[in-house]
Design a protein around this motif. Sequence first.
Motif, PDB file in Angstrom:
ATOM      1  N   THR A 162     -21.565 -27.162   3.796  1.00  0.00           N
ATOM      2  CA  THR A 162     -22.546 -26.425   3.008  1.00  0.00           C
ATOM      3  C   THR A 162     -23.499 -25.754   3.987  1.00  0.00           C
ATOM      4  O   THR A 162     -24.261 -26.444   4.680  1.00  0.00           O
ATOM      5  CB  THR A 162     -23.339 -27.358   2.065  1.00  0.00           C
ATOM      6  N   LEU A 163     -23.442 -24.438   4.085  1.00  0.00           N
ATOM      7  CA  LEU A 163     -24.302 -23.666   4.979  1.00  0.00           C
ATOM      8  C   LEU A 163     -25.331 -22.924   4.134  1.00  0.00           C
ATOM      9  O   LEU A 163     -24.950 -22.116   3.275  1.00  0.00           O
ATOM     10  CB  LEU A 163     -23.488 -22.681   5.816  1.00  0.00           C
ATOM     11  N   LEU A 164     -26.618 -23.182   4.355  1.00  0.00           N
ATOM     12  CA  LEU A 164     -27.661 -22.584   3.539  1.00  0.00           C
ATOM     13  C   LEU A 164     -28.577 -21.710   4.383  1.00  0.00           C
ATOM     14  O   LEU A 164     -28.965 -22.096   5.496  1.00  0.00           O
ATOM     15  CB  LEU A 164     -28.509 -23.663   2.852  1.00  0.00           C
ATOM     16  N   GLY A 165     -28.930 -20.532   3.857  1.00  0.00           N
ATOM     17  CA  GLY A 165     -29.857 -19.672   4.581  1.00  0.00           C
ATOM     18  C   GLY A 165     -30.094 -18.366   3.850  1.00  0.00           C
ATOM     19  O   GLY A 165     -29.588 -18.144   2.746  1.00  0.00           O
ATOM     20  N   ASP A 166     -30.852 -17.485   4.484  1.00  0.00           N
ATOM     21  CA  ASP A 166     -31.237 -16.216   3.881  1.00  0.00           C
ATOM     22  C   ASP A 166     -31.107 -15.105   4.917  1.00  0.00           C
ATOM     23  O   ASP A 166     -31.945 -14.990   5.816  1.00  0.00           O
ATOM     24  CB  ASP A 166     -32.684 -16.287   3.379  1.00  0.00           C
ATOM     25  N   PRO A 167     -30.057 -14.274   4.837  1.00  0.00           N
ATOM     26  CA  PRO A 167     -29.891 -13.199   5.810  1.00  0.00           C
ATOM     27  C   PRO A 167     -31.085 -12.258   5.901  1.00  0.00           C
ATOM     28  O   PRO A 167     -31.302 -11.632   6.942  1.00  0.00           O
ATOM     29  CB  PRO A 167     -28.642 -12.461   5.293  1.00  0.00           C
ATOM     30  N   MET A 182     -23.319 -12.803  19.347  1.00  0.00           N
ATOM     31  CA  MET A 182     -22.981 -13.180  17.976  1.00  0.00           C
ATOM     32  C   MET A 182     -24.238 -13.299  17.113  1.00  0.00           C
ATOM     33  O   MET A 182     -25.092 -14.155  17.341  1.00  0.00           O
ATOM     34  CB  MET A 182     -22.203 -14.495  17.946  1.00  0.00           C
ATOM     35  N   THR A 183     -24.341 -12.439  16.113  1.00  0.00           N
ATOM     36  CA  THR A 183     -25.465 -12.495  15.185  1.00  0.00           C
ATOM     37  C   THR A 183     -25.166 -13.500  14.080  1.00  0.00           C
ATOM     38  O   THR A 183     -24.025 -13.955  13.910  1.00  0.00           O
ATOM     39  CB  THR A 183     -25.714 -11.118  14.552  1.00  0.00           C
ATOM     40  N   CYS A 184     -26.204 -13.804  13.320  1.00  0.00           N
ATOM     41  CA  CYS A 184     -26.021 -14.666  12.148  1.00  0.00           C
ATOM     42  C   CYS A 184     -25.017 -14.044  11.182  1.00  0.00           C
ATOM     43  O   CYS A 184     -24.133 -14.724  10.656  1.00  0.00           O
ATOM     44  CB  CYS A 184     -27.365 -14.879  11.478  1.00  0.00           C
ATOM     45  N   SER A 185     -25.132 -12.728  10.952  1.00  0.00           N
ATOM     46  CA  SER A 185     -24.230 -12.048  10.009  1.00  0.00           C
ATOM     47  C   SER A 185     -22.783 -12.119  10.487  1.00  0.00           C
ATOM     48  O   SER A 185     -21.863 -12.367   9.691  1.00  0.00           O
ATOM     49  CB  SER A 185     -24.652 -10.591   9.838  1.00  0.00           C
ATOM     50  N   ALA A 186     -22.570 -11.917  11.795  1.00  0.00           N
ATOM     51  CA  ALA A 186     -21.215 -11.992  12.339  1.00  0.00           C
ATOM     52  C   ALA A 186     -20.654 -13.399  12.198  1.00  0.00           C
ATOM     53  O   ALA A 186     -19.472 -13.598  11.875  1.00  0.00           O
ATOM     54  CB  ALA A 186     -21.212 -11.552  13.797  1.00  0.00           C
ATOM     55  N   MET A 187     -21.496 -14.411  12.455  1.00  0.00           N
ATOM     56  CA  MET A 187     -21.056 -15.797  12.326  1.00  0.00           C
ATOM     57  C   MET A 187     -20.657 -16.102  10.885  1.00  0.00           C
ATOM     58  O   MET A 187     -19.585 -16.680  10.618  1.00  0.00           O
ATOM     59  CB  MET A 187     -22.170 -16.738  12.772  1.00  0.00           C
ATOM     60  N   LEU A 188     -21.506 -15.716   9.909  1.00  0.00           N
ATOM     61  CA  LEU A 188     -21.200 -15.995   8.512  1.00  0.00           C
ATOM     62  C   LEU A 188     -19.953 -15.244   8.052  1.00  0.00           C
ATOM     63  O   LEU A 188     -19.182 -15.761   7.238  1.00  0.00           O
ATOM     64  CB  LEU A 188     -22.398 -15.623   7.643  1.00  0.00           C
ATOM     65  N   ALA A 189     -19.759 -14.024   8.578  1.00  0.00           N
ATOM     66  CA  ALA A 189     -18.558 -13.268   8.215  1.00  0.00           C
ATOM     67  C   ALA A 189     -17.305 -13.989   8.690  1.00  0.00           C
ATOM     68  O   ALA A 189     -16.299 -14.056   7.972  1.00  0.00           O
ATOM     69  CB  ALA A 189     -18.631 -11.869   8.813  1.00  0.00           C
ATOM     70  N   LEU A 190     -17.352 -14.532   9.908  1.00  0.00           N
ATOM     71  CA  LEU A 190     -16.209 -15.282  10.431  1.00  0.00           C
ATOM     72  C   LEU A 190     -15.916 -16.515   9.577  1.00  0.00           C
ATOM     73  O   LEU A 190     -14.766 -16.803   9.233  1.00  0.00           O
ATOM     74  CB  LEU A 190     -16.480 -15.715  11.875  1.00  0.00           C
ATOM     75  N   ILE A 191     -16.981 -17.231   9.234  1.00  0.00           N
ATOM     76  CA  ILE A 191     -16.808 -18.465   8.467  1.00  0.00           C
ATOM     77  C   ILE A 191     -16.349 -18.153   7.044  1.00  0.00           C
ATOM     78  O   ILE A 191     -15.491 -18.854   6.479  1.00  0.00           O
ATOM     79  CB  ILE A 191     -18.114 -19.273   8.470  1.00  0.00           C
ATOM     80  N   ALA A 198     -16.438 -20.488  -0.527  1.00  0.00           N
ATOM     81  CA  ALA A 198     -17.067 -19.837  -1.674  1.00  0.00           C
ATOM     82  C   ALA A 198     -18.522 -19.537  -1.347  1.00  0.00           C
ATOM     83  O   ALA A 198     -19.176 -20.286  -0.621  1.00  0.00           O
ATOM     84  CB  ALA A 198     -16.981 -20.733  -2.908  1.00  0.00           C
ATOM     85  N   VAL A 199     -19.025 -18.425  -1.896  1.00  0.00           N
ATOM     86  CA  VAL A 199     -20.419 -18.033  -1.688  1.00  0.00           C
ATOM     87  C   VAL A 199     -21.201 -18.317  -2.964  1.00  0.00           C
ATOM     88  O   VAL A 199     -20.806 -17.909  -4.057  1.00  0.00           O
ATOM     89  CB  VAL A 199     -20.534 -16.542  -1.308  1.00  0.00           C
ATOM     90  N   ARG A 200     -22.317 -19.022  -2.831  1.00  0.00           N
ATOM     91  CA  ARG A 200     -23.201 -19.333  -3.957  1.00  0.00           C
ATOM     92  C   ARG A 200     -24.603 -18.789  -3.641  1.00  0.00           C
ATOM     93  O   ARG A 200     -24.906 -18.449  -2.509  1.00  0.00           O
ATOM     94  CB  ARG A 200     -23.284 -20.845  -4.182  1.00  0.00           C
ATOM     95  N   GLU A 201     -25.453 -18.733  -4.656  1.00  0.00           N
ATOM     96  CA  GLU A 201     -26.832 -18.271  -4.439  1.00  0.00           C
ATOM     97  C   GLU A 201     -27.788 -19.096  -5.273  1.00  0.00           C
ATOM     98  O   GLU A 201     -27.525 -19.401  -6.447  1.00  0.00           O
ATOM     99  CB  GLU A 201     -26.976 -16.793  -4.795  1.00  0.00           C
TER     100      GLU A 201
END
Length: 583
Positions: A162-167, A182-191, A198-201
């Motif tokens: 479970t990875l939680l955060g706010d881009p 490696m940016t946060c966005s690039a890391m999340l895209a890879l994962i 699944a992506v939740r909000e």
Amino acid sequence: MTEIRLDDSQAAVVSAEASDRLVVLAGPGSGKTEVVAARIACLTQGDHDLDPTSELIVISFSRAAVRAVNQRLRKSDVRASAAVRTLDGLAARIMLDCGEDPTSIGFDARIRSATRLVEKGTWEPIEDVRHLIVDEVQDVVGIRAEFLVRLVEHLPEESGFTLLGDPAQAIYDFQLGPQSSMTCSAMLALIAKRPGVAVRELTGSYRAATREARHAIALRNDVRLDLSNASVRVSGFLDSLVRIERPEDLGPLLQDASRTTALLTRTNGQSLVTAHRLWALGIPATVRRPIRQPVIGSWVAETLGTRSSWTRDEFIAAQPDEEIGVARWKALRTICRPRGAAIETRDVASALLTPWSVPSELVAEDAGGVVVSTIHRAKGLEFDTVVLVQFPDDGPDDDPARVRELYVAVTRARERLFRMADDSWYPFRRTDGDRWYCTNRKRRGTVRFEIRGEDTDRTAPPVGSTAGATQQVIRALAPGTPLDVELDPSSTMQFPVYRFLHEGVVVARTSTAFGEVFARQVGTPERRARKDVAWPGVGQVHVETVETVAGPPQAHGTVGAHGLWLGVRAVGFPWLVWEAEGR
């Protein structure tokens, strides 16, 4: 167990299976910390019943967030706090498990070593992990992002995360160095591309208590989706805020001691200047320290330092209440790993010499009241009132990095938001060691120099008339208390030693390391054009906090005989006084 009330979006994350792999988008005030705590409780109880010491890893970017999660777990009567650690703490744990020493290298080197060990399959405990939780994932960039990607890749196939955060709050993406891009966005895209993710909000909003604070949080979609439009929206919002003309006008905001106020700046140099202005008005503000500087609570020395060993019952009886005592006792046993039922004070002191190993239960509480902080150091926190202090050298508000910084700043407020401008003329600069100083108008000569909490000597307790009396003086010091600074007779022509005094009592001295840094900046007398002054005088500094210091055991029967004593963390950006000797 005290139940944590959850909305539908929160409950969907908390109740997910241990094998589920989730990326959870969570904006400011959406209850992310409550979700992390409830997720841990769900995974370690009931049908899941994961062992928090081996089957669950919980990573948080900051010690403040670690403490917040642990506090919520204790309130819910969940004994899983051992699972919560920082990313740097996990890296050190991996090195120890693999027979490597993390104490002789820096934070970044530990991350690289841990990444290598995970990649090679050397870290065997990962085979037991059934779930990984990462809080504030938007703050994980560079080599730490690569480390997290490797962890996810090497989890057992049946394990979840479970990875939680706010881009929208990804303000570290703009500070990447040459070691990794490696940016946060690039890391999340890879994962997110991995099978079954699944992506939740989280859709709720629970921080903002006023229309103004709600307006600040509503800027999130613009910041996430269109930074060019967001710069216009953020600038317009800032223009609508009430402007405080002078620090003296802050008085009415600070009358209620039960309310928290934060003055936020872009850099720590600016924070220090702002704090000095408040101190000059008699306002006991606290400067927020870097997140990687664990400060051991003063209670550790005040309690443990009086005896050589403690049983569980003796220790808990000396604490404010049983719940706190039990949590602290478990934390102490975690770091010193005693063989018997009792703990030895010297073993605790020895363990505390490695700061990465400090559990959050032993770390000093953050000061309330008035806090001065950089925007980066205030991430993850909230305050009743936020004052955004803007300096001439802050740069344009339409810069993408600046837009996200400003968004993070204004969303720290629960109720009130203000702006305050500072027209300071002096140029802010940083040494190679990232320490702030100011030059004169011609940009020649150092006129102010940063003093940090870690600059005081920790090899022995400060001694005034008697060591015990000095400890009593230190114990009574409150954050923001002014300290006079004078040159110590032990100074040499190679580097100075300064001592800090409260009402004539020496409560601390600067360390050799500080003296060497200071000498490199201002120049030793033989290298300096001005040779009539050995070392400059230094203006007042102020108490950040009183802490427990761990060091070598002192002579039997004296303060620090068991390796623990009280010390002062002093901070400031004092003026340097260059007066010729004999004048």
